[in-house]
Motif scaffolding. Structure first.
Motif, PDB file in Angstrom:
ATOM      1  N   THR A 294       0.826  -1.213   0.000  1.00 11.39           N
ATOM      2  CA  THR A 294       0.000   0.000   0.000  1.00 11.39           C
ATOM      3  C   THR A 294       0.856   1.257   0.000  1.00 11.39           C
ATOM      4  N   LYS A 297       2.305   1.731  -3.414  1.00 14.09           N
ATOM      5  CA  LYS A 297       1.260   2.162  -4.340  1.00 14.09           C
ATOM      6  C   LYS A 297       0.913   3.626  -4.133  1.00 14.09           C
ATOM      7  N   ASN A 298       0.848   4.052  -2.895  1.00 18.28           N
ATOM      8  CA  ASN A 298       0.531   5.445  -2.586  1.00 18.28           C
ATOM      9  C   ASN A 298       1.609   6.411  -3.062  1.00 18.28           C
ATOM     10  N   ASN A 299       2.793   5.883  -3.307  1.00 13.62           N
ATOM     11  CA  ASN A 299       3.895   6.696  -3.833  1.00 13.62           C
ATOM     12  C   ASN A 299       4.158   6.411  -5.318  1.00 13.62           C
ATOM     13  N   ASP A 300       3.149   5.864  -5.990  1.00  9.51           N
ATOM     14  CA  ASP A 300       3.224   5.575  -7.426  1.00  9.51           C
ATOM     15  C   ASP A 300       4.365   4.623  -7.759  1.00  9.51           C
TER      16      ASP A 300
END
Length: 362
Positions: A294, A297-300
């Motif tokens: 997660t 993902k939150n940091n691309d």
């Protein structure tokens, strides 16, 4: 965004020059001039003989088994699905033996125990997982003990060596994938390296419908040839592959140095060279796994559970000799981004996010 994988892009000027040769000759497939050039250059670069180009890595496994008369096989449950599905698609009676918990590769001791229980298999199909070579000597001892042929799925192991010897020279055959996501690619494609010339000759007939050298029909075959356009891509990318592997290996080493003690890492073969094909980590706790995925993902930043599920569970109708190690690792292994377009700063960004997420562990 930092993507998980990014295929090598051929230089268009060089590629166009190679494609022009195809158009000028009018020879688009069926072992044409570029096919012959790529075969020769790969044999020289990799340090192998009896290399046969084929249309993809899945067919490489199938043709290798057909050429070696393998109708039943024990294989690893920890690999990409094609290692097993290619066998099952061909009607090969397939069973699973467990992996080594440290290397993630087929375990010779477990294989010995499996064959001592049931010796009714023609061969062994093992994967050099993530480009980390199997215990080839240990597997050879077991294979010789029970008189089994050995096929290595070396899709991840392009240009990997053990004590300066190509990993492709072990076993009776080794297969490569040249899919676009691999270290070296021809968009789609693959190759088989055979130990014996007679097996290579048989396989070359098999991938051309089984047509004999004199034009007569022999054993039924299939069409698994690599065409000239794909060979043009391969020849173009091969010009720069040494630098690509050096760069990927540097990124891989940076990852492992920075993440040592933070996450669990596969134990790499001590005598093996690196190619930076994949960057796997293992986190046992499911909640921490999800936290890392997660946060990335939150940091691309892309990541992937690779491989899951353990294939003995996916194909539960097949015989299994107990695959607890594979099931454990399949439930906690994550691959991080690694490709030629990444920089060291990209790697450090990924590492820092993982460290921050798991900071309570250390």
């Amino acid at each position: 965004m930092i993507v998980l994988n990014k295929p090598l892009t051929p230089d268009l000027t060089k590629l166009t020059a190679n494609l022009s040769q195809v158009n000028e000759s009018g020879w688009y497939t069926n072992f044409g001039p570029l096919h012959q050039q790529l075969t020769k250059r790969l044999e020289e670069y990799l340090g192998v003989k009896n290399l046969l180009l084929v249309s993809n890595g899945t067919l490489a496994i199938q043709v290798a088994c057909k050429a070696l008369n393998i109708n039943s096989a024990i294989t690893t449950p920890f690999s990409f699905v094609a290692t097993t599905s290619s066998l099952l698609w061909q009607g090969i009676d397939t069973a699973f033996s467990d992996i080594d918990i440290h290397s993630y590769n087929l375990c010779p001791t477990a294989l010995d125990e499996a064959l001592s229980q049931d010796n009714n298999y023609d061969g062994v199909v093992a994967t050099h997982v993530y480009g980390n070579p199997c215990d080839v000597q240990g597997i050879a001892v077991v294979a010789n003990k029970y008189n089994k042929k050995v096929v290595y799925d070396a899709a991840h192991a392009f240009d990997v060596k053990i004590d300066e010897q190509s990993v492709l020279n072990f076993g009776d055959a080794s297969t490569l994938s040249f899919h676009a996501t691999k270290v070296f690619h021809t968009v789609e494609g693959g190759a088989i390296v055979f130990k014996h010339k007679a097996d290579y000759d048989k396989a070359k007939r098999l991938i051309n419908f089984g047509i004999q050298d004199d034009g007569t029909l022999g054993e039924p075959g299939i069409n698994a040839k690599l065409n000239e356009y794909q060979c043009a891509v391969g020849l173009t990318l091969l010009d720069d592959i040494e630098g690509v592997i050096e760069h990927r290996s540097t990124l891989f080493t940076t990852y492992r140095t920075e993440l040592e003690g933070i996450v669990e890492l596969p134990v790499w073969h001590e005598q093996a060279s690196l190619n930076g094909a994949y960057m796997p980590i293992y986190i046992s706790d499911r909640n921490r796994q999800e936290s890392v995925i997660t946060a990335l993902k939150n940091n691309d930043i892309q990541s992937r559970r690779y491989f899951t599920p353990s294939l003995d569970l996916a194909y539960s109708q097949q015989k299994s000799f107990g695959c607890e190690n594979s099931q454990r690792l399949a439930n906690g292994t994550i691959c991080l981004p690694l490709h030629n377009s990444m920089s060291t700063s990209d790697v450090l960004k990924v590492v820092n996010i993982i460290k921050h997420t798991l900071k309570d562990e250390f």
